[in-house]
Write a protein that holds these residues in place. Structure first.
Motif, PDB file in Angstrom:
ATOM      1  N   SER A 174      36.482   5.342 -94.600  1.00 45.35           N
ATOM      2  CA  SER A 174      37.815   4.761 -94.446  1.00 45.35           C
ATOM      3  C   SER A 174      38.047   4.382 -92.990  1.00 45.35           C
ATOM      4  O   SER A 174      37.625   5.089 -92.077  1.00 45.35           O
ATOM      5  N   ASP A 181      48.829  -1.010 -85.091  1.00 42.24           N
ATOM      6  CA  ASP A 181      48.347  -1.829 -86.205  1.00 42.24           C
ATOM      7  C   ASP A 181      49.513  -2.545 -86.883  1.00 42.24           C
ATOM      8  O   ASP A 181      50.541  -1.920 -87.208  1.00 42.24           O
ATOM      9  N   THR A 183      49.376  -4.405 -89.801  1.00 44.20           N
ATOM     10  CA  THR A 183      49.163  -4.731 -91.208  1.00 44.20           C
ATOM     11  C   THR A 183      49.999  -3.855 -92.127  1.00 44.20           C
ATOM     12  O   THR A 183      49.865  -3.931 -93.348  1.00 44.20           O
ATOM     13  N   LEU A 184      50.868  -3.029 -91.548  1.00 48.01           N
ATOM     14  CA  LEU A 184      51.648  -2.066 -92.306  1.00 48.01           C
ATOM     15  C   LEU A 184      53.128  -2.418 -92.284  1.00 48.01           C
ATOM     16  O   LEU A 184      53.572  -3.249 -91.493  1.00 48.01           O
ATOM     17  N   ARG A 256      43.239   4.144 -93.017  1.00 47.46           N
ATOM     18  CA  ARG A 256      43.585   3.208 -94.089  1.00 47.46           C
ATOM     19  C   ARG A 256      43.515   3.895 -95.449  1.00 47.46           C
ATOM     20  O   ARG A 256      42.585   4.655 -95.744  1.00 47.46           O
ATOM     21  N   ASP A 259      45.222   1.354-100.926  1.00 52.15           N
ATOM     22  CA  ASP A 259      46.140   0.271-101.264  1.00 52.15           C
ATOM     23  C   ASP A 259      46.488  -0.614-100.076  1.00 52.15           C
ATOM     24  O   ASP A 259      47.355  -1.484-100.170  1.00 52.15           O
ATOM     25  N   GLY A 260      45.827  -0.394 -98.929  1.00 54.32           N
ATOM     26  CA  GLY A 260      46.114  -1.203 -97.744  1.00 54.32           C
ATOM     27  C   GLY A 260      47.172  -0.599 -96.835  1.00 54.32           C
ATOM     28  O   GLY A 260      47.471  -1.173 -95.792  1.00 54.32           O
ATOM     29  N   PRO A 316      51.739  -0.747 -97.109  1.00 59.01           N
ATOM     30  CA  PRO A 316      51.262  -1.985 -96.491  1.00 59.01           C
ATOM     31  C   PRO A 316      52.409  -2.936 -96.181  1.00 59.01           C
ATOM     32  O   PRO A 316      53.532  -2.789 -96.695  1.00 59.01           O
ATOM     33  N   LYS A 317      52.128  -3.899 -95.354  1.00 56.71           N
ATOM     34  CA  LYS A 317      53.138  -4.866 -94.937  1.00 56.71           C
ATOM     35  C   LYS A 317      53.736  -5.575 -96.143  1.00 56.71           C
ATOM     36  O   LYS A 317      53.048  -5.895 -97.111  1.00 56.71           O
TER      37      LYS A 317
END
Length: 338
Positions: A174, A181, A183-184, A256, A259-260, A316-317
């Motif tokens: 992972s 970051d 992307t969240l 991570r 599910d992202g 996630p985002k």
């Protein structure tokens, strides 16, 4: 979170045997060094290597607890875990009560292994649930540089009834994430900062809607209510305040999820300040606080300090979801009367 029988068998640690080996050799054998080749892909540790690392950590924890010698922790603990465990051992020695030292089982139901080829990097492990523990522990282990051993960086007890997010199999690994970051739903750093604000200001926080209600918020809220009621007596006329901040100088650890999203672990510093009228004597309300105060004379002011850890799930985002507490530890490490 039930592991496959073969994996769980490999992950079991015989603490007594490991402690004997440590006593005979004087130092723990280093695990095989991961290959620092930047072209490598997949997990940087095999499951057997990770299990070996965890065994070494567990042996050090056992030896230090049995001898009440915090110096034995240095080879395999770092960051918040080292500071907290040292304090716990000192308190246990003062009180003659080993129950004040957090029990960390030596068997693991899940390993979360990093894929990153840069340092520092972090692996995670979830212990089994024992008869003595209400919930398993989530551990974070940090490797500072290519030739440094992995060291226990922090732990939390998982919240009762929580559903953990899914992670990639340990055979795949992972990704560790940076504190910024994007992307969240929130960066790991923003999630920790905002959660600290919610813990401090409660319903008055501008971020309260971003987080699910949870057991840690309830714990701090209930304690604050009790203390305020005690201090709000005519002959006491006291005040109570609480402040929660990310611990200065400590990195945030994030990995991570399948599910992202991300699992985020961070250290928090909690400070509770209580004052009363001149001449009043405020004594610590906890066993750890009493041990930390020792023979010092109580005054009309009491400042309790806690070295805490939290684990959060950040979606996630663009997800239509809230940030969720996965686990926490709340450990008193200081008392002041000034």
């Amino acid at each position: 979170m039930t592991a496959r029988p073969a994996r769980r068998a490999r992950a079991a640690v015989a603490a007594g045997a490991l402690t004997l080996v440590l006593a005979l050799t004087g130092c723990a054998a280093e695990p095989p060094a991961p290959n620092p080749d930047p072209q490598a892909s997949g997990p940087v540790l095999t499951e057997d290597q990770d299990t070996h690392v965890l065994g070494e950590v567990n042996a050090v924890l056992q030896a230090a607890s049995e001898s009440n010698d915090p110096a034995q922790l240095e080879p395999r603990l770092t960051g918040p875990a080292l500071a907290i465990r040292k304090s716990q051992l000192e308190v246990a020695k003062e009180r003659g009560n080993a129950d004040l030292v957090t029990d960390i089982p030596g068997e693991y139901q899940q390993l979360i292994v990093p894929t990153n080829d840069t340092w520092p990097r972090t692996s995670f492990a979830i212990t089994v649930q024992t008869e003595e523990l209400q919930t398993p522990r989530l551990l974070a282990l940090d490797q500072a540089s290519p030739r440094e051993p992995y060291k226990l960086w922090g732990w939390v007890q998982l919240a009762s009834g929580i559903t953990m997010p899914a992670f990639a199999d340990a055979e795949l690994g992972s990704e560790n994430l940076a504190a910024d970051d994007d992307t969240l739903l929130l960066s790991p750093q923003d999630a920790v900062n905002q959660y600290a604000d919610v813990l401090t200001t409660g319903r008055g926080s501008a971020f309260k809607g971003t987080f699910e209600d949870d057991a840690f918020r309830q714990l701090l809220g209930n304690f604050a209510k009790t203390q305020k009621e005690t201090l709000d007596q005519p002959n006491v006329d006291g005040t109570y305040t609480i402040k929660v901040t990310p611990t200065e100088g400590q990195d945030i650890k994030a990995v991570r999820t399948a599910d992202g999203g991300a699992m985020v672990m961070a250290a928090l510093t909690v400070t509770e300040t209580m004052t009363a009228v001149e001449g009043a004597k405020l004594t610590p309300p906890t066993r750890s606080g009493k041990a930390l105060l020792g023979d010092e004379e109580p005054t009309n002011k009491l400042v309790d300090g806690y070295s805490d850890m939290v684990a959060l799930y950040v979606p996630p985002k663009d997800a239509d979801a809230q940030v969720k507490l996965l686990g926490y530890s709340h450990i008193q490490t200081s008392v002041s009367t000034e």
